[in-house]
Scaffold this motif. Sequence first.
Motif, PDB file in Angstrom:
ATOM      1  N   UNK A 235       0.847  -1.200   0.000  1.00 39.09           N
ATOM      2  CA  UNK A 235       0.000   0.000   0.000  1.00 39.09           C
ATOM      3  C   UNK A 235       0.876   1.240   0.000  1.00 39.09           C
ATOM      4  N   UNK A 236       0.460   2.278  -0.765  1.00 45.41           N
ATOM      5  CA  UNK A 236       1.191   3.540  -0.838  1.00 45.41           C
ATOM      6  C   UNK A 236       0.668   4.510   0.218  1.00 45.41           C
ATOM      7  N   UNK A 237       1.594   5.155   0.928  1.00 44.24           N
ATOM      8  CA  UNK A 237       1.252   6.149   1.948  1.00 44.24           C
ATOM      9  C   UNK A 237       2.046   7.431   1.693  1.00 44.24           C
ATOM     10  N   UNK A 238       1.421   8.576   1.993  1.00 41.29           N
ATOM     11  CA  UNK A 238       2.097   9.856   1.884  1.00 41.29           C
ATOM     12  C   UNK A 238       2.566  10.318   3.257  1.00 41.29           C
ATOM     13  N   UNK A 239       3.820  10.748   3.353  1.00 41.70           N
ATOM     14  CA  UNK A 239       4.379  11.187   4.624  1.00 41.70           C
ATOM     15  C   UNK A 239       4.921  12.612   4.523  1.00 41.70           C
ATOM     16  N   UNK A 240       4.745  13.372   5.606  1.00 40.05           N
ATOM     17  CA  UNK A 240       5.317  14.698   5.756  1.00 40.05           C
ATOM     18  C   UNK A 240       5.828  14.842   7.191  1.00 40.05           C
ATOM     19  N   UNK A 241       6.721  15.804   7.407  1.00 40.63           N
ATOM     20  CA  UNK A 241       7.307  16.031   8.719  1.00 40.63           C
ATOM     21  C   UNK A 241       7.306  17.525   9.005  1.00 40.63           C
ATOM     22  N   UNK A 242       7.064  17.890  10.263  1.00 34.13           N
ATOM     23  CA  UNK A 242       7.183  19.279  10.702  1.00 34.13           C
ATOM     24  C   UNK A 242       8.227  19.367  11.799  1.00 34.13           C
ATOM     25  N   UNK A 243       8.774  20.553  12.016  1.00 38.66           N
ATOM     26  CA  UNK A 243       9.740  20.814  13.091  1.00 38.66           C
ATOM     27  C   UNK A 243       9.065  21.650  14.170  1.00 38.66           C
ATOM     28  N   UNK A 244       9.441  21.428  15.418  1.00 35.44           N
ATOM     29  CA  UNK A 244       8.828  22.162  16.525  1.00 35.44           C
ATOM     30  C   UNK A 244       9.899  22.698  17.470  1.00 35.44           C
ATOM     31  N   UNK A 245       9.552  23.747  18.195  1.00 37.93           N
ATOM     32  CA  UNK A 245      10.325  24.213  19.350  1.00 37.93           C
ATOM     33  C   UNK A 245       9.369  24.983  20.255  1.00 37.93           C
ATOM     34  N   UNK A 246       9.904  25.706  21.220  1.00 37.12           N
ATOM     35  CA  UNK A 246       9.052  26.385  22.186  1.00 37.12           C
ATOM     36  C   UNK A 246       8.158  27.441  21.546  1.00 37.12           C
ATOM     37  N   UNK A 247       8.541  27.923  20.353  1.00 36.09           N
ATOM     38  CA  UNK A 247       7.755  28.969  19.699  1.00 36.09           C
ATOM     39  C   UNK A 247       6.601  28.418  18.877  1.00 36.09           C
ATOM     40  N   UNK A 248       6.635  27.128  18.548  1.00 37.62           N
ATOM     41  CA  UNK A 248       5.532  26.568  17.775  1.00 37.62           C
ATOM     42  C   UNK A 248       5.997  25.530  16.780  1.00 37.62           C
ATOM     43  N   UNK A 249       5.125  25.219  15.808  1.00 42.90           N
ATOM     44  CA  UNK A 249       5.367  24.168  14.820  1.00 42.90           C
ATOM     45  C   UNK A 249       5.525  24.767  13.436  1.00 42.90           C
ATOM     46  N   UNK A 250       6.478  24.233  12.684  1.00 44.88           N
ATOM     47  CA  UNK A 250       6.748  24.716  11.336  1.00 44.88           C
ATOM     48  C   UNK A 250       5.669  24.252  10.358  1.00 44.88           C
ATOM     49  N   UNK A 251       5.678  24.791   9.136  1.00 48.92           N
ATOM     50  CA  UNK A 251       4.855  24.203   8.075  1.00 48.92           C
ATOM     51  C   UNK A 251       5.321  22.777   7.795  1.00 48.92           C
ATOM     52  N   UNK A 252       4.492  22.007   7.128  1.00 50.55           N
ATOM     53  CA  UNK A 252       4.847  20.634   6.786  1.00 50.55           C
ATOM     54  C   UNK A 252       5.873  20.608   5.658  1.00 50.55           C
ATOM     55  N   UNK A 253       6.716  19.586   5.669  1.00 50.48           N
ATOM     56  CA  UNK A 253       7.693  19.391   4.599  1.00 50.48           C
ATOM     57  C   UNK A 253       6.992  18.964   3.314  1.00 50.48           C
ATOM     58  N   UNK A 254       7.763  18.893   2.251  1.00 49.78           N
ATOM     59  CA  UNK A 254       7.246  18.293   1.026  1.00 49.78           C
ATOM     60  C   UNK A 254       6.889  16.834   1.294  1.00 49.78           C
ATOM     61  N   UNK A 255       5.908  16.317   0.613  1.00 54.43           N
ATOM     62  CA  UNK A 255       5.429  14.955   0.846  1.00 54.43           C
ATOM     63  C   UNK A 255       6.263  13.944   0.068  1.00 54.43           C
TER      64      UNK A 255
END
Length: 570
Positions: A235-255
């Motif tokens: 099965x094919x799945x799409x994955x993305x990753x975000x970065x976080x720190x005390x200020x908040x969460x980044x936009x998602x990476x390319x899939x």
Amino acid sequence: MHRAPARPRLVWAGTLAAALALSFAGTGQASAADVNNVANAGFESGLSGWTCSANSGTAVSSPVHSGTAALKAAPTGQDNARCTQTVAVQPNSTYTLSAWVQGGYAYLGVTGTGTTDVSTWTPDSAAWKQLSTAFTTGGSTTSVTLYTHGWYAQSPYYADDIAVYGPDGGGGGTPAPTVPAAPAALAVSGTTSSSASLTWDAVPDATGYNVYRDGTEVASTTGTTATVGGLAAATAYGFQVSATNAAGESPLSAEVTATTAPSDGGGGGGGGGGGDVPKHAVTGYWQNFDNGATVQRISDVSSQYDIIAVAFADATTTPGAVTFNLDSAGLGGYTVDQFKADIRAKQADGKKVVVSVGGQNGTVSIRDSASAANFADSVYTLMQTYGFDGVDIDLENGIDATYMTQALRSLSAKAGPSLVLTMAPQTIDMQSPSSGYFKTALNVKDILTVVNTQYYNSGSMLGCDGKVYSQGSVDFLTALACIQLQGGLDPSQVGLGVPASTSGAGSGYVSPTVVDDALDCLTRGTGCGTFKPATTWPGLRGAMTWSTNWDAAAGNAWSNAVGPHVHALP
């Protein structure tokens, strides 16, 4: 693994237990008025404001995380290179503690908080990596002691951009962090029929990362790798990753898209290579030298062993390349032709024979693409020359996940799907999925046969429940194996490595009964000590011992007890 007569190595007992009794407090949200209260946080002014034990610290110009300087601190056998600073804080306030570290084992923490002192750590790291935790000050606390340190007799560590973010205690002024950028270079490093492994580049100022599958958050980590399980086969799945720190969460990476492998039919779990290795297998190391144990030929090795690891291949003058030289004189005139014939005979009986690289004194280093290619070429040559079924990675002086992965994939391409790939990391190398060994194992999960962690010569260690366990107990074996089972390895890729006798290691010997209890605890939920896993893993591969020679010296007591038990697992 020991080449020389058994002798105690550094035993990390009570001191390590205290150092590893960590508090992983959640990272708090910084307010607009927060500042970095650390003076000379980037060591741009040398060691001004810092005190390092035994003159262990110095400011260096390379490597640095940012700016022009960083701290280098070198532990010795009697000193852990502890560097401290007294930091002014406000009472009844929450602070985020962080630092970028590289090199040897690195620890970060604070004392004197007036509430709960906290610390965090990481195994050795070839690249800059951020540590982060949080603490709250007591009602009368106006200062805390910030510290970093390494570990006794281990490699130097580097630290940079250390921060205690929170209300201004009177000595700070550096602004609080901003939301990090989206991670780059997200890639699929491997798949099985039920999981996908991902890697990505570190993001400056990030303290953690969230992993998304088809838009839904499914995992979080502080490292730059993750393995997502529970997937459907083919099965094919799409994955993305975000970065976080005390200020908040980044936009998602390319899939990126990961397609899982077809179902294996339920025969052995989501493991990788190994051809027709038994579902439950016993691995034993055979000594190509005489260190006081029984001298054996391959033909003398007990039939209870399913995988025989020939110890050891040695480094050559060519970076990354290895060779093997039979110690005919030390083994009573054992000839190369007899050695090869004995390997073929074991294989005819359904056994696998691999060549082990490294050992306690091994110096093989794979740190670039050229050495990775040399390693793959030389190991494949040994396989063709002697008839080995594969290779065992027993490098006890650090491992670079990027280039070892490259080397093993190149070897796999040459050898094909029948390649038997085993590993024997030290206990501390498998404490975190971010360590070089653990990361390598996850990177090559689709071709990996088994990881037989050495649960000895280590002292006390953390289990998967965050508690500290002493070696030489059923809890030590089960709670530490649980880390790998929860960290992304398939049960078929996890084995329990123990000494065959009290002579086989400096510390950590357990009786065969304890080994059998640990196997039952992990596979059946019976025989457990105080640690009882929330689930069982019937597909657990089995057990390993150092060595078949020490086992023979004790009348094969270990293999005669553990072998039948492994082979009777569910």
